[in-house]
Write a protein that holds these residues in place. Structure first.
Motif, short mmCIF file in Angstrom:
data_model
loop_
_atom_site.label_atom_id
_atom_site.label_comp_id
_atom_site.label_asym_id
_atom_site.label_seq_id
_atom_site.Cartn_x
_atom_site.Cartn_y
_atom_site.Cartn_z
N SER A 24 0.89 -1.46 -0.05
CA SER A 24 -0.04 0.05 0.08
C SER A 24 0.84 1.39 0.11
N VAL A 25 0.37 2.44 -0.63
CA VAL A 25 1.12 3.63 -0.41
C VAL A 25 1.50 4.05 1.10
N GLU A 26 0.19 3.67 1.75
CA GLU A 26 0.68 4.12 3.32
C GLU A 26 1.95 3.38 3.92
N ILE A 27 2.12 2.21 3.41
CA ILE A 27 3.17 1.47 4.03
C ILE A 27 4.44 1.97 3.24
N TYR A 28 4.42 2.06 2.00
CA TYR A 28 5.63 2.74 1.39
C TYR A 28 6.27 4.14 1.79
N VAL A 29 5.20 5.05 2.07
CA VAL A 29 5.47 6.38 2.79
C VAL A 29 5.94 6.20 3.82
N SER A 30 5.49 5.38 4.72
CA SER A 30 5.89 5.00 6.25
C SER A 30 7.24 4.58 6.25
N GLN A 31 7.60 3.49 5.41
CA GLN A 31 9.03 3.01 5.23
C GLN A 31 9.88 3.79 4.71
N ASN A 32 9.54 4.77 3.91
CA ASN A 32 10.61 5.70 3.42
C ASN A 32 10.45 7.21 3.77
N VAL A 36 -1.67 12.78 2.32
CA VAL A 36 -1.17 13.83 3.63
C VAL A 36 -0.32 12.84 4.60
N ALA A 37 0.81 13.01 5.13
CA ALA A 37 1.30 12.37 6.10
C ALA A 37 1.80 13.27 7.16
N SER A 38 1.39 12.93 8.46
CA SER A 38 2.02 13.58 9.51
C SER A 38 2.91 12.75 10.12
N TYR A 39 4.11 13.15 10.43
CA TYR A 39 5.54 12.37 10.77
C TYR A 39 6.23 13.33 11.82
N GLU A 40 6.86 12.67 12.60
CA GLU A 40 7.87 13.34 13.79
C GLU A 40 9.02 12.51 13.94
N ASP A 41 10.10 13.06 14.53
CA ASP A 41 11.28 12.21 15.19
C ASP A 41 11.37 12.31 16.61
N GLY A 42 10.35 12.55 17.45
CA GLY A 42 10.40 12.55 18.67
C GLY A 42 10.73 14.10 19.24
N TYR A 72 5.95 17.23 11.68
CA TYR A 72 5.59 17.89 10.19
C TYR A 72 4.44 17.16 9.57
N THR A 73 3.83 18.00 8.87
CA THR A 73 2.97 17.49 7.88
C THR A 73 3.15 17.70 6.44
N ALA A 74 3.03 16.98 5.76
CA ALA A 74 3.44 17.08 4.28
C ALA A 74 2.21 16.57 3.35
N ASP A 75 2.04 17.39 2.15
CA ASP A 75 1.15 16.92 0.95
C ASP A 75 1.88 16.19 0.08
N PHE A 76 1.46 15.18 -0.22
CA PHE A 76 2.43 14.43 -1.37
C PHE A 76 1.46 13.89 -2.64
N ASP A 135 0.18 9.66 11.37
CA ASP A 135 -0.97 9.77 10.57
C ASP A 135 -1.04 9.72 8.99
N ILE A 136 -1.69 9.32 8.35
CA ILE A 136 -1.43 9.08 6.73
C ILE A 136 -2.68 9.07 6.09
N GLU A 137 -3.04 9.75 5.08
CA GLU A 137 -4.18 9.53 4.46
C GLU A 137 -3.95 9.62 2.77
N VAL A 138 -4.64 8.87 1.98
CA VAL A 138 -4.18 8.71 0.75
C VAL A 138 -5.54 8.49 -0.13
N THR A 139 -5.59 9.17 -1.28
CA THR A 139 -6.73 9.06 -2.17
C THR A 139 -6.38 9.56 -3.60
N ASP A 140 -6.84 8.81 -4.48
CA ASP A 140 -6.61 8.95 -5.73
C ASP A 140 -5.14 9.83 -6.28
N GLY A 141 -4.27 9.29 -5.91
CA GLY A 141 -3.01 9.92 -6.21
C GLY A 141 -2.21 11.06 -5.49
#
Length: 103
Positions: A34-42, A70-76, A80-84, A61-67
């Motif tokens: 899944s795209v969610e797993i791909y983004v999470s791993q990379n 939005v991913a929310s991520y942190e390093d502790g 950050y939140t990014a649109d992709f 947190d991550i949400e994907v739809t039709d290409g």
């Protein structure tokens, strides 16, 4: 004579099996992750900002739809939140075509 033919046959089978496994257009295609797993791993490679103070990015947190996604991520230390945007292909997998961190 029969041992020689058997040896040649075994070598040909081994070469054929190796070519089947390693040739990109011949190898069987597995299920695309899944795209969610791909983004999470990379996420560390996708982020234009790098981790701070020895932290390691992880997706919270991550949400994907039709290409689009939005991913929310942190390093502790920082979050950050990014649109992709992305494309997916059964043969080549997922390609993230843009990754923009929100201000």
């Amino acid at each position: 004579l029969n041992m020689k033919k058997l040896s040649i046959f075994i070598v040909l089978i081994a070469v054929g099996a190796a070519a089947y496994m390693w040739w990109p257009n011949v190898a069987p295609v597995g299920k695309l992750m899944s795209v969610e797993i791909y983004v999470s791993q990379n996420i560390s490679e996708l982020s234009t900002i790098k981790e701070q103070v020895g932290g390691k990015f992880f997706v919270t947190d991550i949400e994907v739809t039709d290409g689009k996604g939005v991913a929310s991520y942190e390093d502790g230390h920082n979050a950050y939140t990014a649109d992709f945007t992305y494309t997916s292909d059964d043969r080549t997998g997922h390609t993230i075509t843009s990754f923009v961190i929100r201000n």
